[in-house]
Design an enzyme around this catalytic site. Structure first.
Site, PDB file in Angstrom:
ATOM      1  N   TYR A  71       0.829  -1.217   0.000  1.00 33.00           N
ATOM      2  CA  TYR A  71       0.000   0.000   0.000  1.00 33.00           C
ATOM      3  C   TYR A  71       0.853   1.252   0.000  1.00 33.00           C
ATOM      4  O   TYR A  71       0.508   2.259  -0.626  1.00 33.00           O
ATOM      5  CB  TYR A  71      -0.985  -0.006   1.176  1.00 33.00           C
ATOM      6  CG  TYR A  71      -2.259  -0.722   0.825  1.00 33.00           C
ATOM      7  CD1 TYR A  71      -3.227  -0.113   0.028  1.00 33.00           C
ATOM      8  CD2 TYR A  71      -2.487  -2.020   1.246  1.00 33.00           C
ATOM      9  CE1 TYR A  71      -4.390  -0.778  -0.330  1.00 33.00           C
ATOM     10  CE2 TYR A  71      -3.639  -2.700   0.890  1.00 33.00           C
ATOM     11  CZ  TYR A  71      -4.595  -2.067   0.101  1.00 33.00           C
ATOM     12  OH  TYR A  71      -5.742  -2.724  -0.265  1.00 33.00           O
ATOM     13  N   ARG A  74       2.139   1.923  -3.429  1.00 34.58           N
ATOM     14  CA  ARG A  74       1.078   2.498  -4.258  1.00 34.58           C
ATOM     15  C   ARG A  74       0.791   3.952  -3.864  1.00 34.58           C
ATOM     16  O   ARG A  74       0.541   4.791  -4.713  1.00 34.58           O
ATOM     17  CB  ARG A  74      -0.192   1.660  -4.141  1.00 34.58           C
ATOM     18  CG  ARG A  74      -0.069   0.339  -4.904  1.00 34.58           C
ATOM     19  CD  ARG A  74      -1.329  -0.482  -4.773  1.00 34.58           C
ATOM     20  NE  ARG A  74      -2.519   0.238  -5.155  1.00 34.58           N
ATOM     21  CZ  ARG A  74      -3.725   0.061  -4.603  1.00 34.58           C
ATOM     22  NH1 ARG A  74      -3.878  -0.821  -3.634  1.00 34.58           N
ATOM     23  NH2 ARG A  74      -4.758   0.740  -5.016  1.00 34.58           N
ATOM     24  N   VAL A 111      -8.754   5.128  -4.843  1.00 32.05           N
ATOM     25  CA  VAL A 111      -8.245   5.572  -3.543  1.00 32.05           C
ATOM     26  C   VAL A 111      -7.114   6.588  -3.728  1.00 32.05           C
ATOM     27  O   VAL A 111      -6.464   6.973  -2.775  1.00 32.05           O
ATOM     28  CB  VAL A 111      -7.753   4.352  -2.723  1.00 32.05           C
ATOM     29  CG1 VAL A 111      -8.912   3.417  -2.387  1.00 32.05           C
ATOM     30  CG2 VAL A 111      -6.652   3.574  -3.450  1.00 32.05           C
ATOM     31  N   ASP A 112      -6.896   7.033  -4.989  1.00 32.00           N
ATOM     32  CA  ASP A 112      -5.674   7.786  -5.318  1.00 32.00           C
ATOM     33  C   ASP A 112      -5.764   9.305  -5.153  1.00 32.00           C
ATOM     34  O   ASP A 112      -4.774  10.006  -5.265  1.00 32.00           O
ATOM     35  CB  ASP A 112      -5.223   7.452  -6.753  1.00 32.00           C
ATOM     36  CG  ASP A 112      -6.325   7.702  -7.803  1.00 32.00           C
ATOM     37  OD1 ASP A 112      -7.125   8.640  -7.637  1.00 32.00           O
ATOM     38  OD2 ASP A 112      -6.358   6.956  -8.802  1.00 32.00           O
ATOM     39  N   HIS A 127     -14.451   3.503  -1.590  1.00 33.74           N
ATOM     40  CA  HIS A 127     -13.496   2.527  -1.053  1.00 33.74           C
ATOM     41  C   HIS A 127     -12.411   3.178  -0.212  1.00 33.74           C
ATOM     42  O   HIS A 127     -11.324   2.624  -0.053  1.00 33.74           O
ATOM     43  CB  HIS A 127     -12.880   1.712  -2.206  1.00 33.74           C
ATOM     44  CG  HIS A 127     -13.878   0.818  -2.890  1.00 33.74           C
ATOM     45  ND1 HIS A 127     -13.637   0.173  -4.080  1.00 33.74           N
ATOM     46  CD2 HIS A 127     -15.152   0.470  -2.544  1.00 33.74           C
ATOM     47  CE1 HIS A 127     -14.705  -0.532  -4.436  1.00 33.74           C
ATOM     48  NE2 HIS A 127     -15.639  -0.360  -3.530  1.00 33.74           N
ATOM     49  N   GLY A 197     -14.400   3.586 -16.726  1.00 33.62           N
ATOM     50  CA  GLY A 197     -13.159   2.898 -16.354  1.00 33.62           C
ATOM     51  C   GLY A 197     -13.298   1.928 -15.206  1.00 33.62           C
ATOM     52  O   GLY A 197     -12.383   1.804 -14.395  1.00 33.62           O
ATOM     53  N   SER A 199     -14.501  -2.202 -14.250  1.00 32.39           N
ATOM     54  CA  SER A 199     -14.877  -3.504 -14.801  1.00 32.39           C
ATOM     55  C   SER A 199     -16.293  -3.891 -14.369  1.00 32.39           C
ATOM     56  O   SER A 199     -16.846  -4.870 -14.855  1.00 32.39           O
ATOM     57  CB  SER A 199     -13.876  -4.570 -14.363  1.00 32.39           C
ATOM     58  OG  SER A 199     -13.740  -4.537 -12.961  1.00 32.39           O
ATOM     59  N   ASN A 223     -15.575   3.019 -21.381  1.00 34.34           N
ATOM     60  CA  ASN A 223     -14.606   2.010 -20.937  1.00 34.34           C
ATOM     61  C   ASN A 223     -13.767   1.518 -22.110  1.00 34.34           C
ATOM     62  O   ASN A 223     -14.249   1.470 -23.239  1.00 34.34           O
ATOM     63  CB  ASN A 223     -15.342   0.813 -20.307  1.00 34.34           C
ATOM     64  CG  ASN A 223     -14.538   0.198 -19.180  1.00 34.34           C
ATOM     65  OD1 ASN A 223     -14.348   0.829 -18.147  1.00 34.34           O
ATOM     66  ND2 ASN A 223     -14.042  -1.010 -19.370  1.00 34.34           N
ATOM     67  N   ALA A 241     -10.618   6.791 -21.511  1.00 34.71           N
ATOM     68  CA  ALA A 241     -11.318   7.878 -20.802  1.00 34.71           C
ATOM     69  C   ALA A 241     -10.669   9.229 -21.086  1.00 34.71           C
ATOM     70  O   ALA A 241     -11.363  10.230 -21.268  1.00 34.71           O
ATOM     71  CB  ALA A 241     -11.315   7.582 -19.295  1.00 34.71           C
TER      72      ALA A 241
HETATM   73  P1  OAD Z   1     -10.535  -2.916 -12.643  1.00 33.90           P
HETATM   74  O1  OAD Z   1      -9.054  -3.073 -12.753  1.00 33.90           O
HETATM   75  O2  OAD Z   1     -11.334  -4.102 -12.271  1.00 33.90           O
HETATM   76  O3  OAD Z   1     -11.129  -2.394 -14.030  1.00 33.90           O
HETATM   77  C1  OAD Z   1     -10.570  -1.336 -14.741  1.00 33.90           C
HETATM   78  C2  OAD Z   1     -11.391  -1.141 -16.005  1.00 33.90           C
HETATM   79  O4  OAD Z   1     -10.894   0.017 -16.664  1.00 33.90           O
HETATM   80  C3  OAD Z   1     -11.330  -2.283 -16.988  1.00 33.90           C
HETATM   81  O5  OAD Z   1     -12.650  -2.604 -17.417  1.00 33.90           O
HETATM   82  C4  OAD Z   1     -10.506  -1.737 -18.162  1.00 33.90           C
HETATM   83  O6  OAD Z   1     -10.961  -2.221 -19.408  1.00 33.90           O
HETATM   84  C5  OAD Z   1     -10.789  -0.253 -18.054  1.00 33.90           C
HETATM   85  N1  OAD Z   1      -9.724   0.644 -18.538  1.00 33.90           N
HETATM   86  C6  OAD Z   1      -8.387   0.472 -18.485  1.00 33.90           C
HETATM   87  N2  OAD Z   1      -7.738   1.538 -18.975  1.00 33.90           N
HETATM   88  C7  OAD Z   1      -8.707   2.425 -19.353  1.00 33.90           C
HETATM   89  C8  OAD Z   1      -8.688   3.734 -19.921  1.00 33.90           C
HETATM   90  N3  OAD Z   1      -7.549   4.380 -20.194  1.00 33.90           N
HETATM   91  N4  OAD Z   1      -9.879   4.320 -20.168  1.00 33.90           N
HETATM   92  C9  OAD Z   1     -11.050   3.689 -19.904  1.00 33.90           C
HETATM   93  N5  OAD Z   1     -11.119   2.467 -19.376  1.00 33.90           N
HETATM   94  C10 OAD Z   1      -9.974   1.839 -19.084  1.00 33.90           C
HETATM   95  O7  OAD Z   1     -10.784  -1.711 -11.641  1.00 33.90           O
HETATM   96  P2  OAD Z   1     -12.123  -1.298 -10.857  1.00 33.90           P
HETATM   97  O8  OAD Z   1     -13.325  -1.569 -11.678  1.00 33.90           O
HETATM   98  O9  OAD Z   1     -11.904   0.086 -10.359  1.00 33.90           O
HETATM   99  O10 OAD Z   1     -11.735  -2.541  -4.664  1.00 33.90           O
HETATM  100  O11 OAD Z   1     -12.108  -2.287  -9.632  1.00 33.90           O
HETATM  101  C11 OAD Z   1     -13.143  -2.161  -8.692  1.00 33.90           C
HETATM  102  C12 OAD Z   1     -12.645  -2.469  -7.331  1.00 33.90           C
HETATM  103  O12 OAD Z   1     -12.094  -3.772  -7.309  1.00 33.90           O
HETATM  104  C13 OAD Z   1     -11.502  -1.593  -6.838  1.00 33.90           C
HETATM  105  O13 OAD Z   1     -11.945  -0.383  -6.273  1.00 33.90           O
HETATM  106  C14 OAD Z   1     -10.871  -2.441  -5.802  1.00 33.90           C
HETATM  107  C15 OAD Z   1     -10.891  -3.706  -6.581  1.00 33.90           C
HETATM  108  O14 OAD Z   1     -10.196  -4.754  -6.409  1.00 33.90           O
HETATM  109  C16 OAD Z   1     -11.208  -2.709  -3.442  1.00 33.90           C
HETATM  110  O15 OAD Z   1     -10.013  -2.693  -3.230  1.00 33.90           O
HETATM  111  C17 OAD Z   1     -12.237  -2.898  -2.397  1.00 33.90           C
END
Ligand code: OAD
Length: 250
Positions: A71, A74, A111-112, A127, A197, A199, A223, A241
């Site tokens: 952490y 990061r 969280v950034d 989160h 952005g 998943s 996305n 994005a």
């Molecule tokens: P993910 O890593 O699961 O998903 C990121 C998404 O962004 C994917 O669908 C990519 O296709 C897309 N992506 C990547 N680069 C991009 C760009 N330049 N423009 C647009 N889209 C892009 O991340 P999260 O969905 O944020 O939770 O994950 C959700 C949560 O799962 C996080 O907050 C974390 C986690 O593990 C906790 O830690 C509780």
């Protein structure tokens, strides 16, 4: 079937006429700032580690040194990163809506703190944030150093023998109550809900768009790749994005 240009025009018009907009962001919006996404694989030092096995209370209990080192690595990467054109476009959208007497709420799973650094004001951190750490036993905040922590795991100044942890939500932990209530309220009453952005697999965040749609909102996804919500939204825009958002908001 509509092409991407038509969809972009439609989304831009909906955003321009909306009185109330909710945006949900995930790690993808920070990818163009150089911050690795959760499911895209970590870079450098931690490339062999799966974030999903480190982001749990069990991992912290088992190996607090490794989890806090990860952490903190990061945290420093986030401090080094700068907001990108996607973050800035959302801050501009908020300014525009506020000037027109509208409402804008940014729900983020990130969280950034890059949204706040880009100028966004109404940000709900679903989160938590990696920028704040707290005593595990008392919950009291512990100021973070400007560089790395001096030792791992960091010791709490508030209780003998207690450790310090980042103020993020780990898998299996509840979201902050106030954040959850606000997210549900604004999702229920917005004109436009835009998911960017993410998943869209981690709940409850992934469920807010359905609440919005069920209550009549126009739904947009931005996305890089298709996700489980792509086929159900009114407007699915596939691309980066940082490229699409400035075009949507201009
Ligand atoms: P993910 O890593 O699961 O998903 C990121 C998404 O962004 C994917 O669908 C990519 O296709 C897309 N992506 C990547 N680069 C991009 C760009 N330049 N423009 C647009 N889209 C892009 O991340 P999260 O969905 O944020 O939770 O994950 C959700 C949560 O799962 C996080 O907050 C974390 C986690 O593990 C906790 O830690 C509780």
């Amino acid at each position: 079937m509509r092409n991407q240009q038509d969809l972009l025009t439609m989304a831009r018009e909906r955003l321009a006429s909306a009185r109330s907009v909710v945006v949900l962001t995930g790690a993808g919006i920070s990818a163009e700032s150089g911050i690795a996404t959760f499911r895209g694989g970590m870079d450098a030092l931690w490339k062999d580690f799966d974030p999903q096995t480190l982001a749990t209370p069990q991992a912290f209990e088992r190996d607090p040194e490794m989890v806090t080192r990860w952490y903190d690595w990061r945290r420093l990467k986030c401090l080094d990163a700068a907001p990108n054109r996607g973050h800035l476009a959302l801050a501009a959208l908020e300014d525009r809506l506020s000037a027109q007497g509208g409402r804008f709420t940014l729900l983020t799973q990130n969280v950034d703190r890059l949204h706040q650094r880009a100028g966004s004001r109404c940000v709900v951190e679903l989160h938590g944030t990696i920028m704040e750490w707290r005593c595990c036993r008392t919950g009291k905040p512990v100021p973070t150093p400007s560089g790395a922590w001096g030792s791992f795991p960091p010791a709490s100044p508030h209780a003998a023998g207690a450790l310090v942890r980042p103020s993020v939500v780990w898998f299996g932990e509840a979201l902050p109550e106030a954040a959850l209530v606000t997210a549900m309220d604004v999702s229920r009453s917005c004109d436009v809900f835009m998911s960017i952005g993410t998943s869209a697999v981690v709940y409850p965040a992934a469920g807010f768009i359905k609440i919005a749609a069920d209550n009549g909102a126009f739904t947009i996804e931005v996305n890089r790749d298709p996700t489980p919500i792509s086929s159900g939204v009114d407007c699915a825009l596939h691309g980066l994005a940082g490229e699409l958002l400035p075009r949507l908001v201009s």
